[in-house]
Design a protein around this motif. Structure first.
Motif, PDB file in Angstrom:
ATOM      1  N   PRO A 127       0.826  -1.219   0.000  1.00  0.00           N
ATOM      2  CA  PRO A 127       0.000   0.000   0.000  1.00  0.00           C
ATOM      3  C   PRO A 127       0.863   1.273   0.000  1.00  0.00           C
ATOM      4  N   LYS A 128       1.965   1.249   0.741  1.00  0.00           N
ATOM      5  CA  LYS A 128       2.863   2.411   0.748  1.00  0.00           C
ATOM      6  C   LYS A 128       3.459   2.639  -0.646  1.00  0.00           C
ATOM      7  N   GLY A 129       3.826   1.562  -1.330  1.00  0.00           N
ATOM      8  CA  GLY A 129       4.357   1.666  -2.686  1.00  0.00           C
ATOM      9  C   GLY A 129       3.351   2.278  -3.641  1.00  0.00           C
ATOM     10  N   LYS A 130       2.080   1.894  -3.505  1.00  0.00           N
ATOM     11  CA  LYS A 130       1.021   2.475  -4.338  1.00  0.00           C
ATOM     12  C   LYS A 130       0.872   3.968  -4.048  1.00  0.00           C
ATOM     13  N   GLN A 131       0.946   4.342  -2.774  1.00  0.00           N
ATOM     14  CA  GLN A 131       0.849   5.767  -2.410  1.00  0.00           C
ATOM     15  C   GLN A 131       1.996   6.561  -3.011  1.00  0.00           C
ATOM     16  N   VAL A 132       3.199   5.992  -2.953  1.00  0.00           N
ATOM     17  CA  VAL A 132       4.369   6.670  -3.515  1.00  0.00           C
ATOM     18  C   VAL A 132       4.179   6.869  -5.020  1.00  0.00           C
ATOM     19  N   MET A 133       3.736   5.834  -5.713  1.00  0.00           N
ATOM     20  CA  MET A 133       3.548   5.957  -7.159  1.00  0.00           C
ATOM     21  C   MET A 133       2.452   6.961  -7.504  1.00  0.00           C
ATOM     22  N   GLU A 134       1.397   6.997  -6.726  1.00  0.00           N
ATOM     23  CA  GLU A 134       0.307   7.939  -6.989  1.00  0.00           C
ATOM     24  C   GLU A 134       0.744   9.387  -6.750  1.00  0.00           C
ATOM     25  N   ALA A 135       1.681   9.592  -5.826  1.00  0.00           N
ATOM     26  CA  ALA A 135       2.218  10.935  -5.586  1.00  0.00           C
ATOM     27  C   ALA A 135       3.322  11.278  -6.590  1.00  0.00           C
ATOM     28  N   LEU A 136       4.130  10.294  -6.939  1.00  0.00           N
ATOM     29  CA  LEU A 136       5.288  10.496  -7.798  1.00  0.00           C
ATOM     30  C   LEU A 136       4.918  10.652  -9.267  1.00  0.00           C
ATOM     31  N   TYR A 137       4.006   9.842  -9.758  1.00  0.00           N
ATOM     32  CA  TYR A 137       3.773   9.820 -11.200  1.00  0.00           C
ATOM     33  C   TYR A 137       3.334  11.167 -11.783  1.00  0.00           C
ATOM     34  N   PRO A 138       2.450  11.924 -11.142  1.00  0.00           N
ATOM     35  CA  PRO A 138       2.113  13.230 -11.744  1.00  0.00           C
ATOM     36  C   PRO A 138       3.332  14.134 -11.939  1.00  0.00           C
ATOM     37  N   LYS A 139       4.274  14.103 -11.018  1.00  0.00           N
ATOM     38  CA  LYS A 139       5.504  14.900 -11.150  1.00  0.00           C
ATOM     39  C   LYS A 139       6.354  14.364 -12.305  1.00  0.00           C
TER      40      LYS A 139
END
Length: 172
Positions: A127-139
């Motif tokens: 779940p933490k990995g998914k959160q990181v990707m959801e925050a990271l990908y727009p950037k």
């Protein structure tokens, strides 16, 4: 003999001129300068893109290009076999194993064995990995857009079509 060429859009890059001038001294039956330019420029763009993304986006998350690539593939495909991750990233399974250990320590992913074949290992996002990707990908995507912003949409489409052809023809 020094060659100073121009292409349709203006002066060649200084590095291209240097390459042409160096190669003109080598006896070759047929020198395909366009092939050299395409491959050299693809390489330079790939390296520049990787460096820019690592410095501007991925460093904030402590990720290398390959680690991001793995997380991205897991984000898109849920759990992914380590062999497939290695193929997609263009690295060895040993490299994937080492990066997976690091990502596990950061609690971004976990491994699981195939219940039918214990030799096959899958890696999936936590779940933490998914959160990181959801925050990271727009950037990350914002930088993708910036990198190609000097190209029109039609130029982007033509480049994509050409690159896909090279990828397919070479089984990359």
């Amino acid at each position: 003999m020094r060659i100073y060429s121009y292409n349709n859009d203006g002066e060649l890059l200084p590095e291209e001129i240097d390459t042409i001038n160096r190669l003109m001294n080598i006896p070759l039956d047929s020198l395909n300068l366009e092939a050299i330019a395409v491959v050299t420029n693809i390489y330079r763009v790939a390296q520049g893109l990787r460096n820019k993304m690592e410095q501007k986006v991925l460093s904030e998350y402590g990720l290398s290009w390959t680690a991001f690539s793995m997380l991205y593939d897991m984000w898109i495909g849920d759990s992914v076999e380590t062999k497939k991750l290695a193929e997609l990233a263009g690295v060895s399974k040993a490299t994937i194993s080492n990066i997976t250990k690091t990502l596990e320590q950061k609690e971004l992913c976990y491994r699981k064995n195939d219940p039918r074949d214990r030799r096959v290992t899958y890696v999936a996002l936590t779940p933490k990995g998914k959160q990181v990707m959801e925050a990271l990908y727009p950037k990350f995507h914002q930088n993708e857009v910036e990198i190609v912003s000097s190209l029109t949409i039609d130029e982007q489409k033509r480049m994509t079509t050409s690159l896909r052809k090279v990828i397919r023809d070479n089984d990359f």
